[in-house]
Design an enzyme around this catalytic site. Structure first.
Site, short mmCIF file in Angstrom:
data_model
loop_
_atom_site.label_atom_id
_atom_site.label_comp_id
_atom_site.label_asym_id
_atom_site.label_seq_id
_atom_site.Cartn_x
_atom_site.Cartn_y
_atom_site.Cartn_z
N HIS A 79 0.83 -1.20 0.00
CA HIS A 79 0.00 0.00 0.00
C HIS A 79 0.87 1.26 0.00
O HIS A 79 0.72 2.14 -0.86
CB HIS A 79 -0.92 -0.02 1.23
CG HIS A 79 -1.82 1.17 1.35
ND1 HIS A 79 -3.17 1.12 1.06
CD2 HIS A 79 -1.58 2.46 1.71
CE1 HIS A 79 -3.71 2.31 1.23
NE2 HIS A 79 -2.76 3.15 1.64
N GLU A 80 1.77 1.35 0.94
CA GLU A 80 2.61 2.55 1.04
C GLU A 80 3.53 2.67 -0.18
O GLU A 80 3.80 3.78 -0.64
CB GLU A 80 3.43 2.53 2.33
CG GLU A 80 2.59 2.55 3.61
CD GLU A 80 1.55 3.66 3.65
OE1 GLU A 80 1.77 4.73 3.04
OE2 GLU A 80 0.50 3.46 4.29
N HIS B 120 3.39 6.48 -6.99
CA HIS B 120 2.65 7.64 -7.51
C HIS B 120 3.55 8.88 -7.44
O HIS B 120 3.56 9.70 -8.35
CB HIS B 120 1.41 7.84 -6.63
CG HIS B 120 0.26 8.53 -7.30
ND1 HIS B 120 -0.90 8.84 -6.63
CD2 HIS B 120 0.08 8.97 -8.57
CE1 HIS B 120 -1.74 9.43 -7.47
NE2 HIS B 120 -1.16 9.52 -8.65
N HIS C 24 1.66 4.47 -2.86
CA HIS C 24 1.76 5.93 -2.73
C HIS C 24 3.12 6.41 -3.22
O HIS C 24 3.25 7.42 -3.90
CB HIS C 24 1.59 6.35 -1.27
CG HIS C 24 0.19 6.26 -0.75
ND1 HIS C 24 -0.87 6.89 -1.36
CD2 HIS C 24 -0.34 5.63 0.34
CE1 HIS C 24 -1.98 6.65 -0.66
NE2 HIS C 24 -1.69 5.88 0.37
ZN ZN Z 1 -3.02 5.22 1.84
#
Ligand code: ZN
Length: 683
Positions: free
Chosen positions: A470-471, A477, A474
């Site tokens: 998940h991290e 991105h 980010h």
């Molecule tokens: Zn998040």
């Protein structure tokens, strides 16, 4: 004079040299520098052009935000007294600077001049988007109102802030006022030992005999989930569900009643919306979000509700039958739901988290993660070196196959006493094109996993692996952006309800058999994760997904309807509206005395007003994006990976997220993939 390392912007932060005593002088200098710059740039004779205004303003503020970012980061990962002091010492001044920036009408005038000037048409799309965002944000903060309306607008903001604070205080006071003291240990049957020990300690502290429970999550949650004593659960449920309401019981006082505050908050939001020229507050909330209109959001929520409700009904029927037959709980009451669900989960879908954990060793997990990134996005991830803030920290670089640097990241995996909890991504520096070349992005990836013991590698739970992916989403991105303008590169300027798309997207790979096989090796035997264990994990993942979905939809629909169609002058109360929503989507209707709105801090005291839907929205987007790989039949499909990189990751905030999504998927978002991933599709 020795140079202050916080003011060295030549490359990566000098974590080997930066000390708490550097903070005050560096930040004070940068604040003064930024203030002088703003004075200069807002002078009448400074031309309102990109090169003479927007560009130098970005440069000046970037220096401050990079230096302050380093300080904030060190405060998060090394929260020892000198760093805490250094950070808190400058926090008020930095906060004041940014809030003044957002209220500076001279800056607004310059941005508007660029927006309406002849140069605007010649700016590139990213530059245009930055100017548009600035003008939009100033407008939403009331900068464009006639002078005689501004004091009222300001007063509305201040009253709203005070009401939000009071709402939270009332809820906290009501929560703290309750205590349930249990004298007889037999009544604690079913509770985990650590919860009992904490309750014992709380009783001792309060000077009473027995075990003392309260309404905070670490005490209330386990009681509802594990306590065999139905009466205990019922009493605590009633106290919890009536906090900050009109009742004078369970220690709660009527002066903590949030009902009048809710009405006043809604009135003020409506007034604010009308002043800004919108029909209702939901429209205001959506201006800077990906969703276009309240009607679109309502359609989205209802579409999902229609599809999820049959599964929620199935879940509740299964739960009722199990509770009746196995637990003798009939009829199933709201205070039985969590308890019976826990028992059902154990009976039908249990597997050992500890067993699973043995398969996720750190080297295998990182190699698996990097393999996904390298295959999908045609890059190489390799170890790199840089000054770091702790021996735990590793540093990596992302390059193109030709060896061109794309971005770099710090990886700080393990928990430490002085490190903030949870997991998060933060940026050390954003991508932008400068006169002498590209400034490549740098990210911090932080987790709180247990460090390795002895000479074995660290092992992670499956949840922790999901967190890491998940991290990293980010981080990708932020790092794989190709945008040249800082204001919209990476995650900058990405709509609030679209920010979680890449992060939740990455989580999907952790549920992919092909990925897990190559990413697991038992810490002792080296064997990959057995298929049977994987199947159990998947079933447990989807346990009661129908029920959980309709619950989120209930909150989301209530929030959206309250802010777009609720009539403050009508007969209906917010609670009536919630009951109406429940008739539409819920399958477990709480008792009539339940006062959920009075504790719904997300929308009355948090940033989620007319925005609660974002949780589901982002899940739908990420699941639907991931489905493109499923349709290609391969989680490692490089063609789809390239399209995801080109259309979503690399464009960042330079265009509306919905446009990016459409460009990637070739159509509007659909809820089908999320339903399928959650097991909510008819076989
Ligand atoms: Zn998040």
């Amino acid at each position: 004079m020795s140079a202050n390392p916080l003011l060295d912007f030549s490359d990566l932060p000098r974590f080997d040299l930066i000390a708490p005593e550097h903070v005050q002088p560096a930040i004070a200098d940068l604040l003064a520098e930024a203030r002088n710059l703003i004075t200069l740039l807002t002078a009448d004779n400074t031309p309102a052009t990109w090169a003479d205004f927007a560009q130098p303003l970005t440069d000046g503020i970037e220096r401050l935000s990079r230096a302050w970012g380093v300080v904030g980061h060190l405060h998060s990962v090394n929260d020892i007294p000198p760093w805490r002091e250094a950070y808190n010492g400058m926090l008020p001044e930095v906060t004041r600077f940014y809030s003044e920036l957002g209220q500076n009408l001279a800056l607004f005038a310059k941005y508007k001049a660029i927006r309406s000037g002849t140069e605007y048409a010649m700016l590139n799309p990213a530059q245009k988007k930055i100017i548009d965002n600035e003008v939009r944000d100033f407008r939403l903060s009331g900068a464009e109102l006639p002078e005689d309306q501004k004091p009222r607008f300001q007063a509305i903001q201040e009253e709203q802030a005070a009401l939000a604070a009071k709402f939270s205080e009332n809820l906290l006071d009501a929560t703290n006022a309750f205590a349930e003291v249990v004298a007889d240990e037999a009544r604690l049957a079913g509770l985990p030992e650590d919860v009992k020990a904490a309750a014992r300690e709380a009783a001792e502290k309060a000077g009473v005999a027995g075990w003392r429970f309260n309404l905070h999550a670490p005490s209330y949650g386990p009681v509802m989930q594990y306590a065999d004593d139905r009466e205990l659960r019922a009493r605590m449920y009633r106290a919890y569900a009536t906090r900050a309401a009109e009742f004078d019981e369970h220690g709660s006082k009527p002066e903590w009643n949030n009902t009048p505050l809710i009405r006043r908050i809604l009135e003020l939001r409506e007034e604010e919306a009308k002043m800004l020229g919108y029909a209702n507050f939901a429209e205001v909330s959506l201006v800077a979000k990906m969703a276009d209109s309240p009607a679109q959001v309502l359609d989205f929520l209802r579409d999902l509700a229609v599809k999820a409700k049959p599964f929620a009904e199935r879940d509740i029927a299964e739960l009722r039958a199990f509770a009746k037959e196995e637990l003798n709980l009939d009829p199933l009451q709201p205070w039985d739901a969590a308890y019976a669900s826990e028992k059902l989960l154990q009976a039908r879908y249990a597997f050992s988290e500890q067993e699973v954990k043995q398969y996720f060793t750190e080297p295998k997990v990182l190699a698996g993660l990097f393999r996904v990134i390298e295959t999908l996005f045609n890059v190489r991830v390799t170890p790199d070196s840089a000054p770091v803030w702790h021996d735990d920290v590793r540093f990596f670089r992302i390059e193109t196959p030709a060896g061109v640097l794309v971005g770099q990241f710090y990886l700080d995996l393990y928990a430490r006493e002085e490190k903030r909890g949870g997991a998060w991504m933060d940026d050390a520096r954003g991508r932008r094109r400068l006169a002498d070349g590209v400034q490549t992005p740098v990210a911090y990836l932080n987790c709180n996993f247990a460090r390795p013991v002895g000479n074995k590698p660290a092992t992670f739970t499956h949840d922790e692996v999901i967190t890491l992916f998940h991290e990293t989403g980010h981080g990708l991105h932020h790092m794989l952006t190709r945008v040249d303008e800082l204001g919209v590169s990476g995650i900058n300027g990405v709509e609030w309800d679209a920010v979680e798309l890449p992060s939740q997207f990455m989580e999907n790979f952790c549920w992919e058999w092909d990925v897990l096989q190559g990413m697991t090796a038992h810490v002792d035997t080296g064997a990959p994760l057995p298929r049977a264990l994987f199947d159990k994990m998947t079933s447990a993942k989807n346990f009661q997904s129908g029920l959980q979905t309709v619950r989120q939809l209930e909150f989301s629909l209530f929030d959206m309807r309250l802010h777009c169609e609720f009539d403050l002058n009508g007969k209906q109360t917010p609670l009536d509206l919630l009951n109406e929503v429940r008739q539409e989507v819920a399958v477990l209707i709480p008792p009539p005395w339940q006062r959920f709105p009075n504790s719904f801090s997300h929308i009355f005291a948090g940033g989620y007003s007319a925005g609660y839907f974002s949780y589901k929205w982002a899940e739908v987007l990420s699941a639907d994006a991931y489905a493109a790989f499923e349709e290609a039949g391969d989680p490692f499909d490089a063609t789809v990976g390239k399209r995801f990189l080109d259309e979503i990751l690399s464009v960042g905030g330079s265009r509306p997220a919905l446009e990016s999504f459409r460009a990637f998927r070739g159509r509007e978002p659909s809820v089908d993939a999320l339903l399928r991933h959650s097991g909510m599709i008819e076989a």
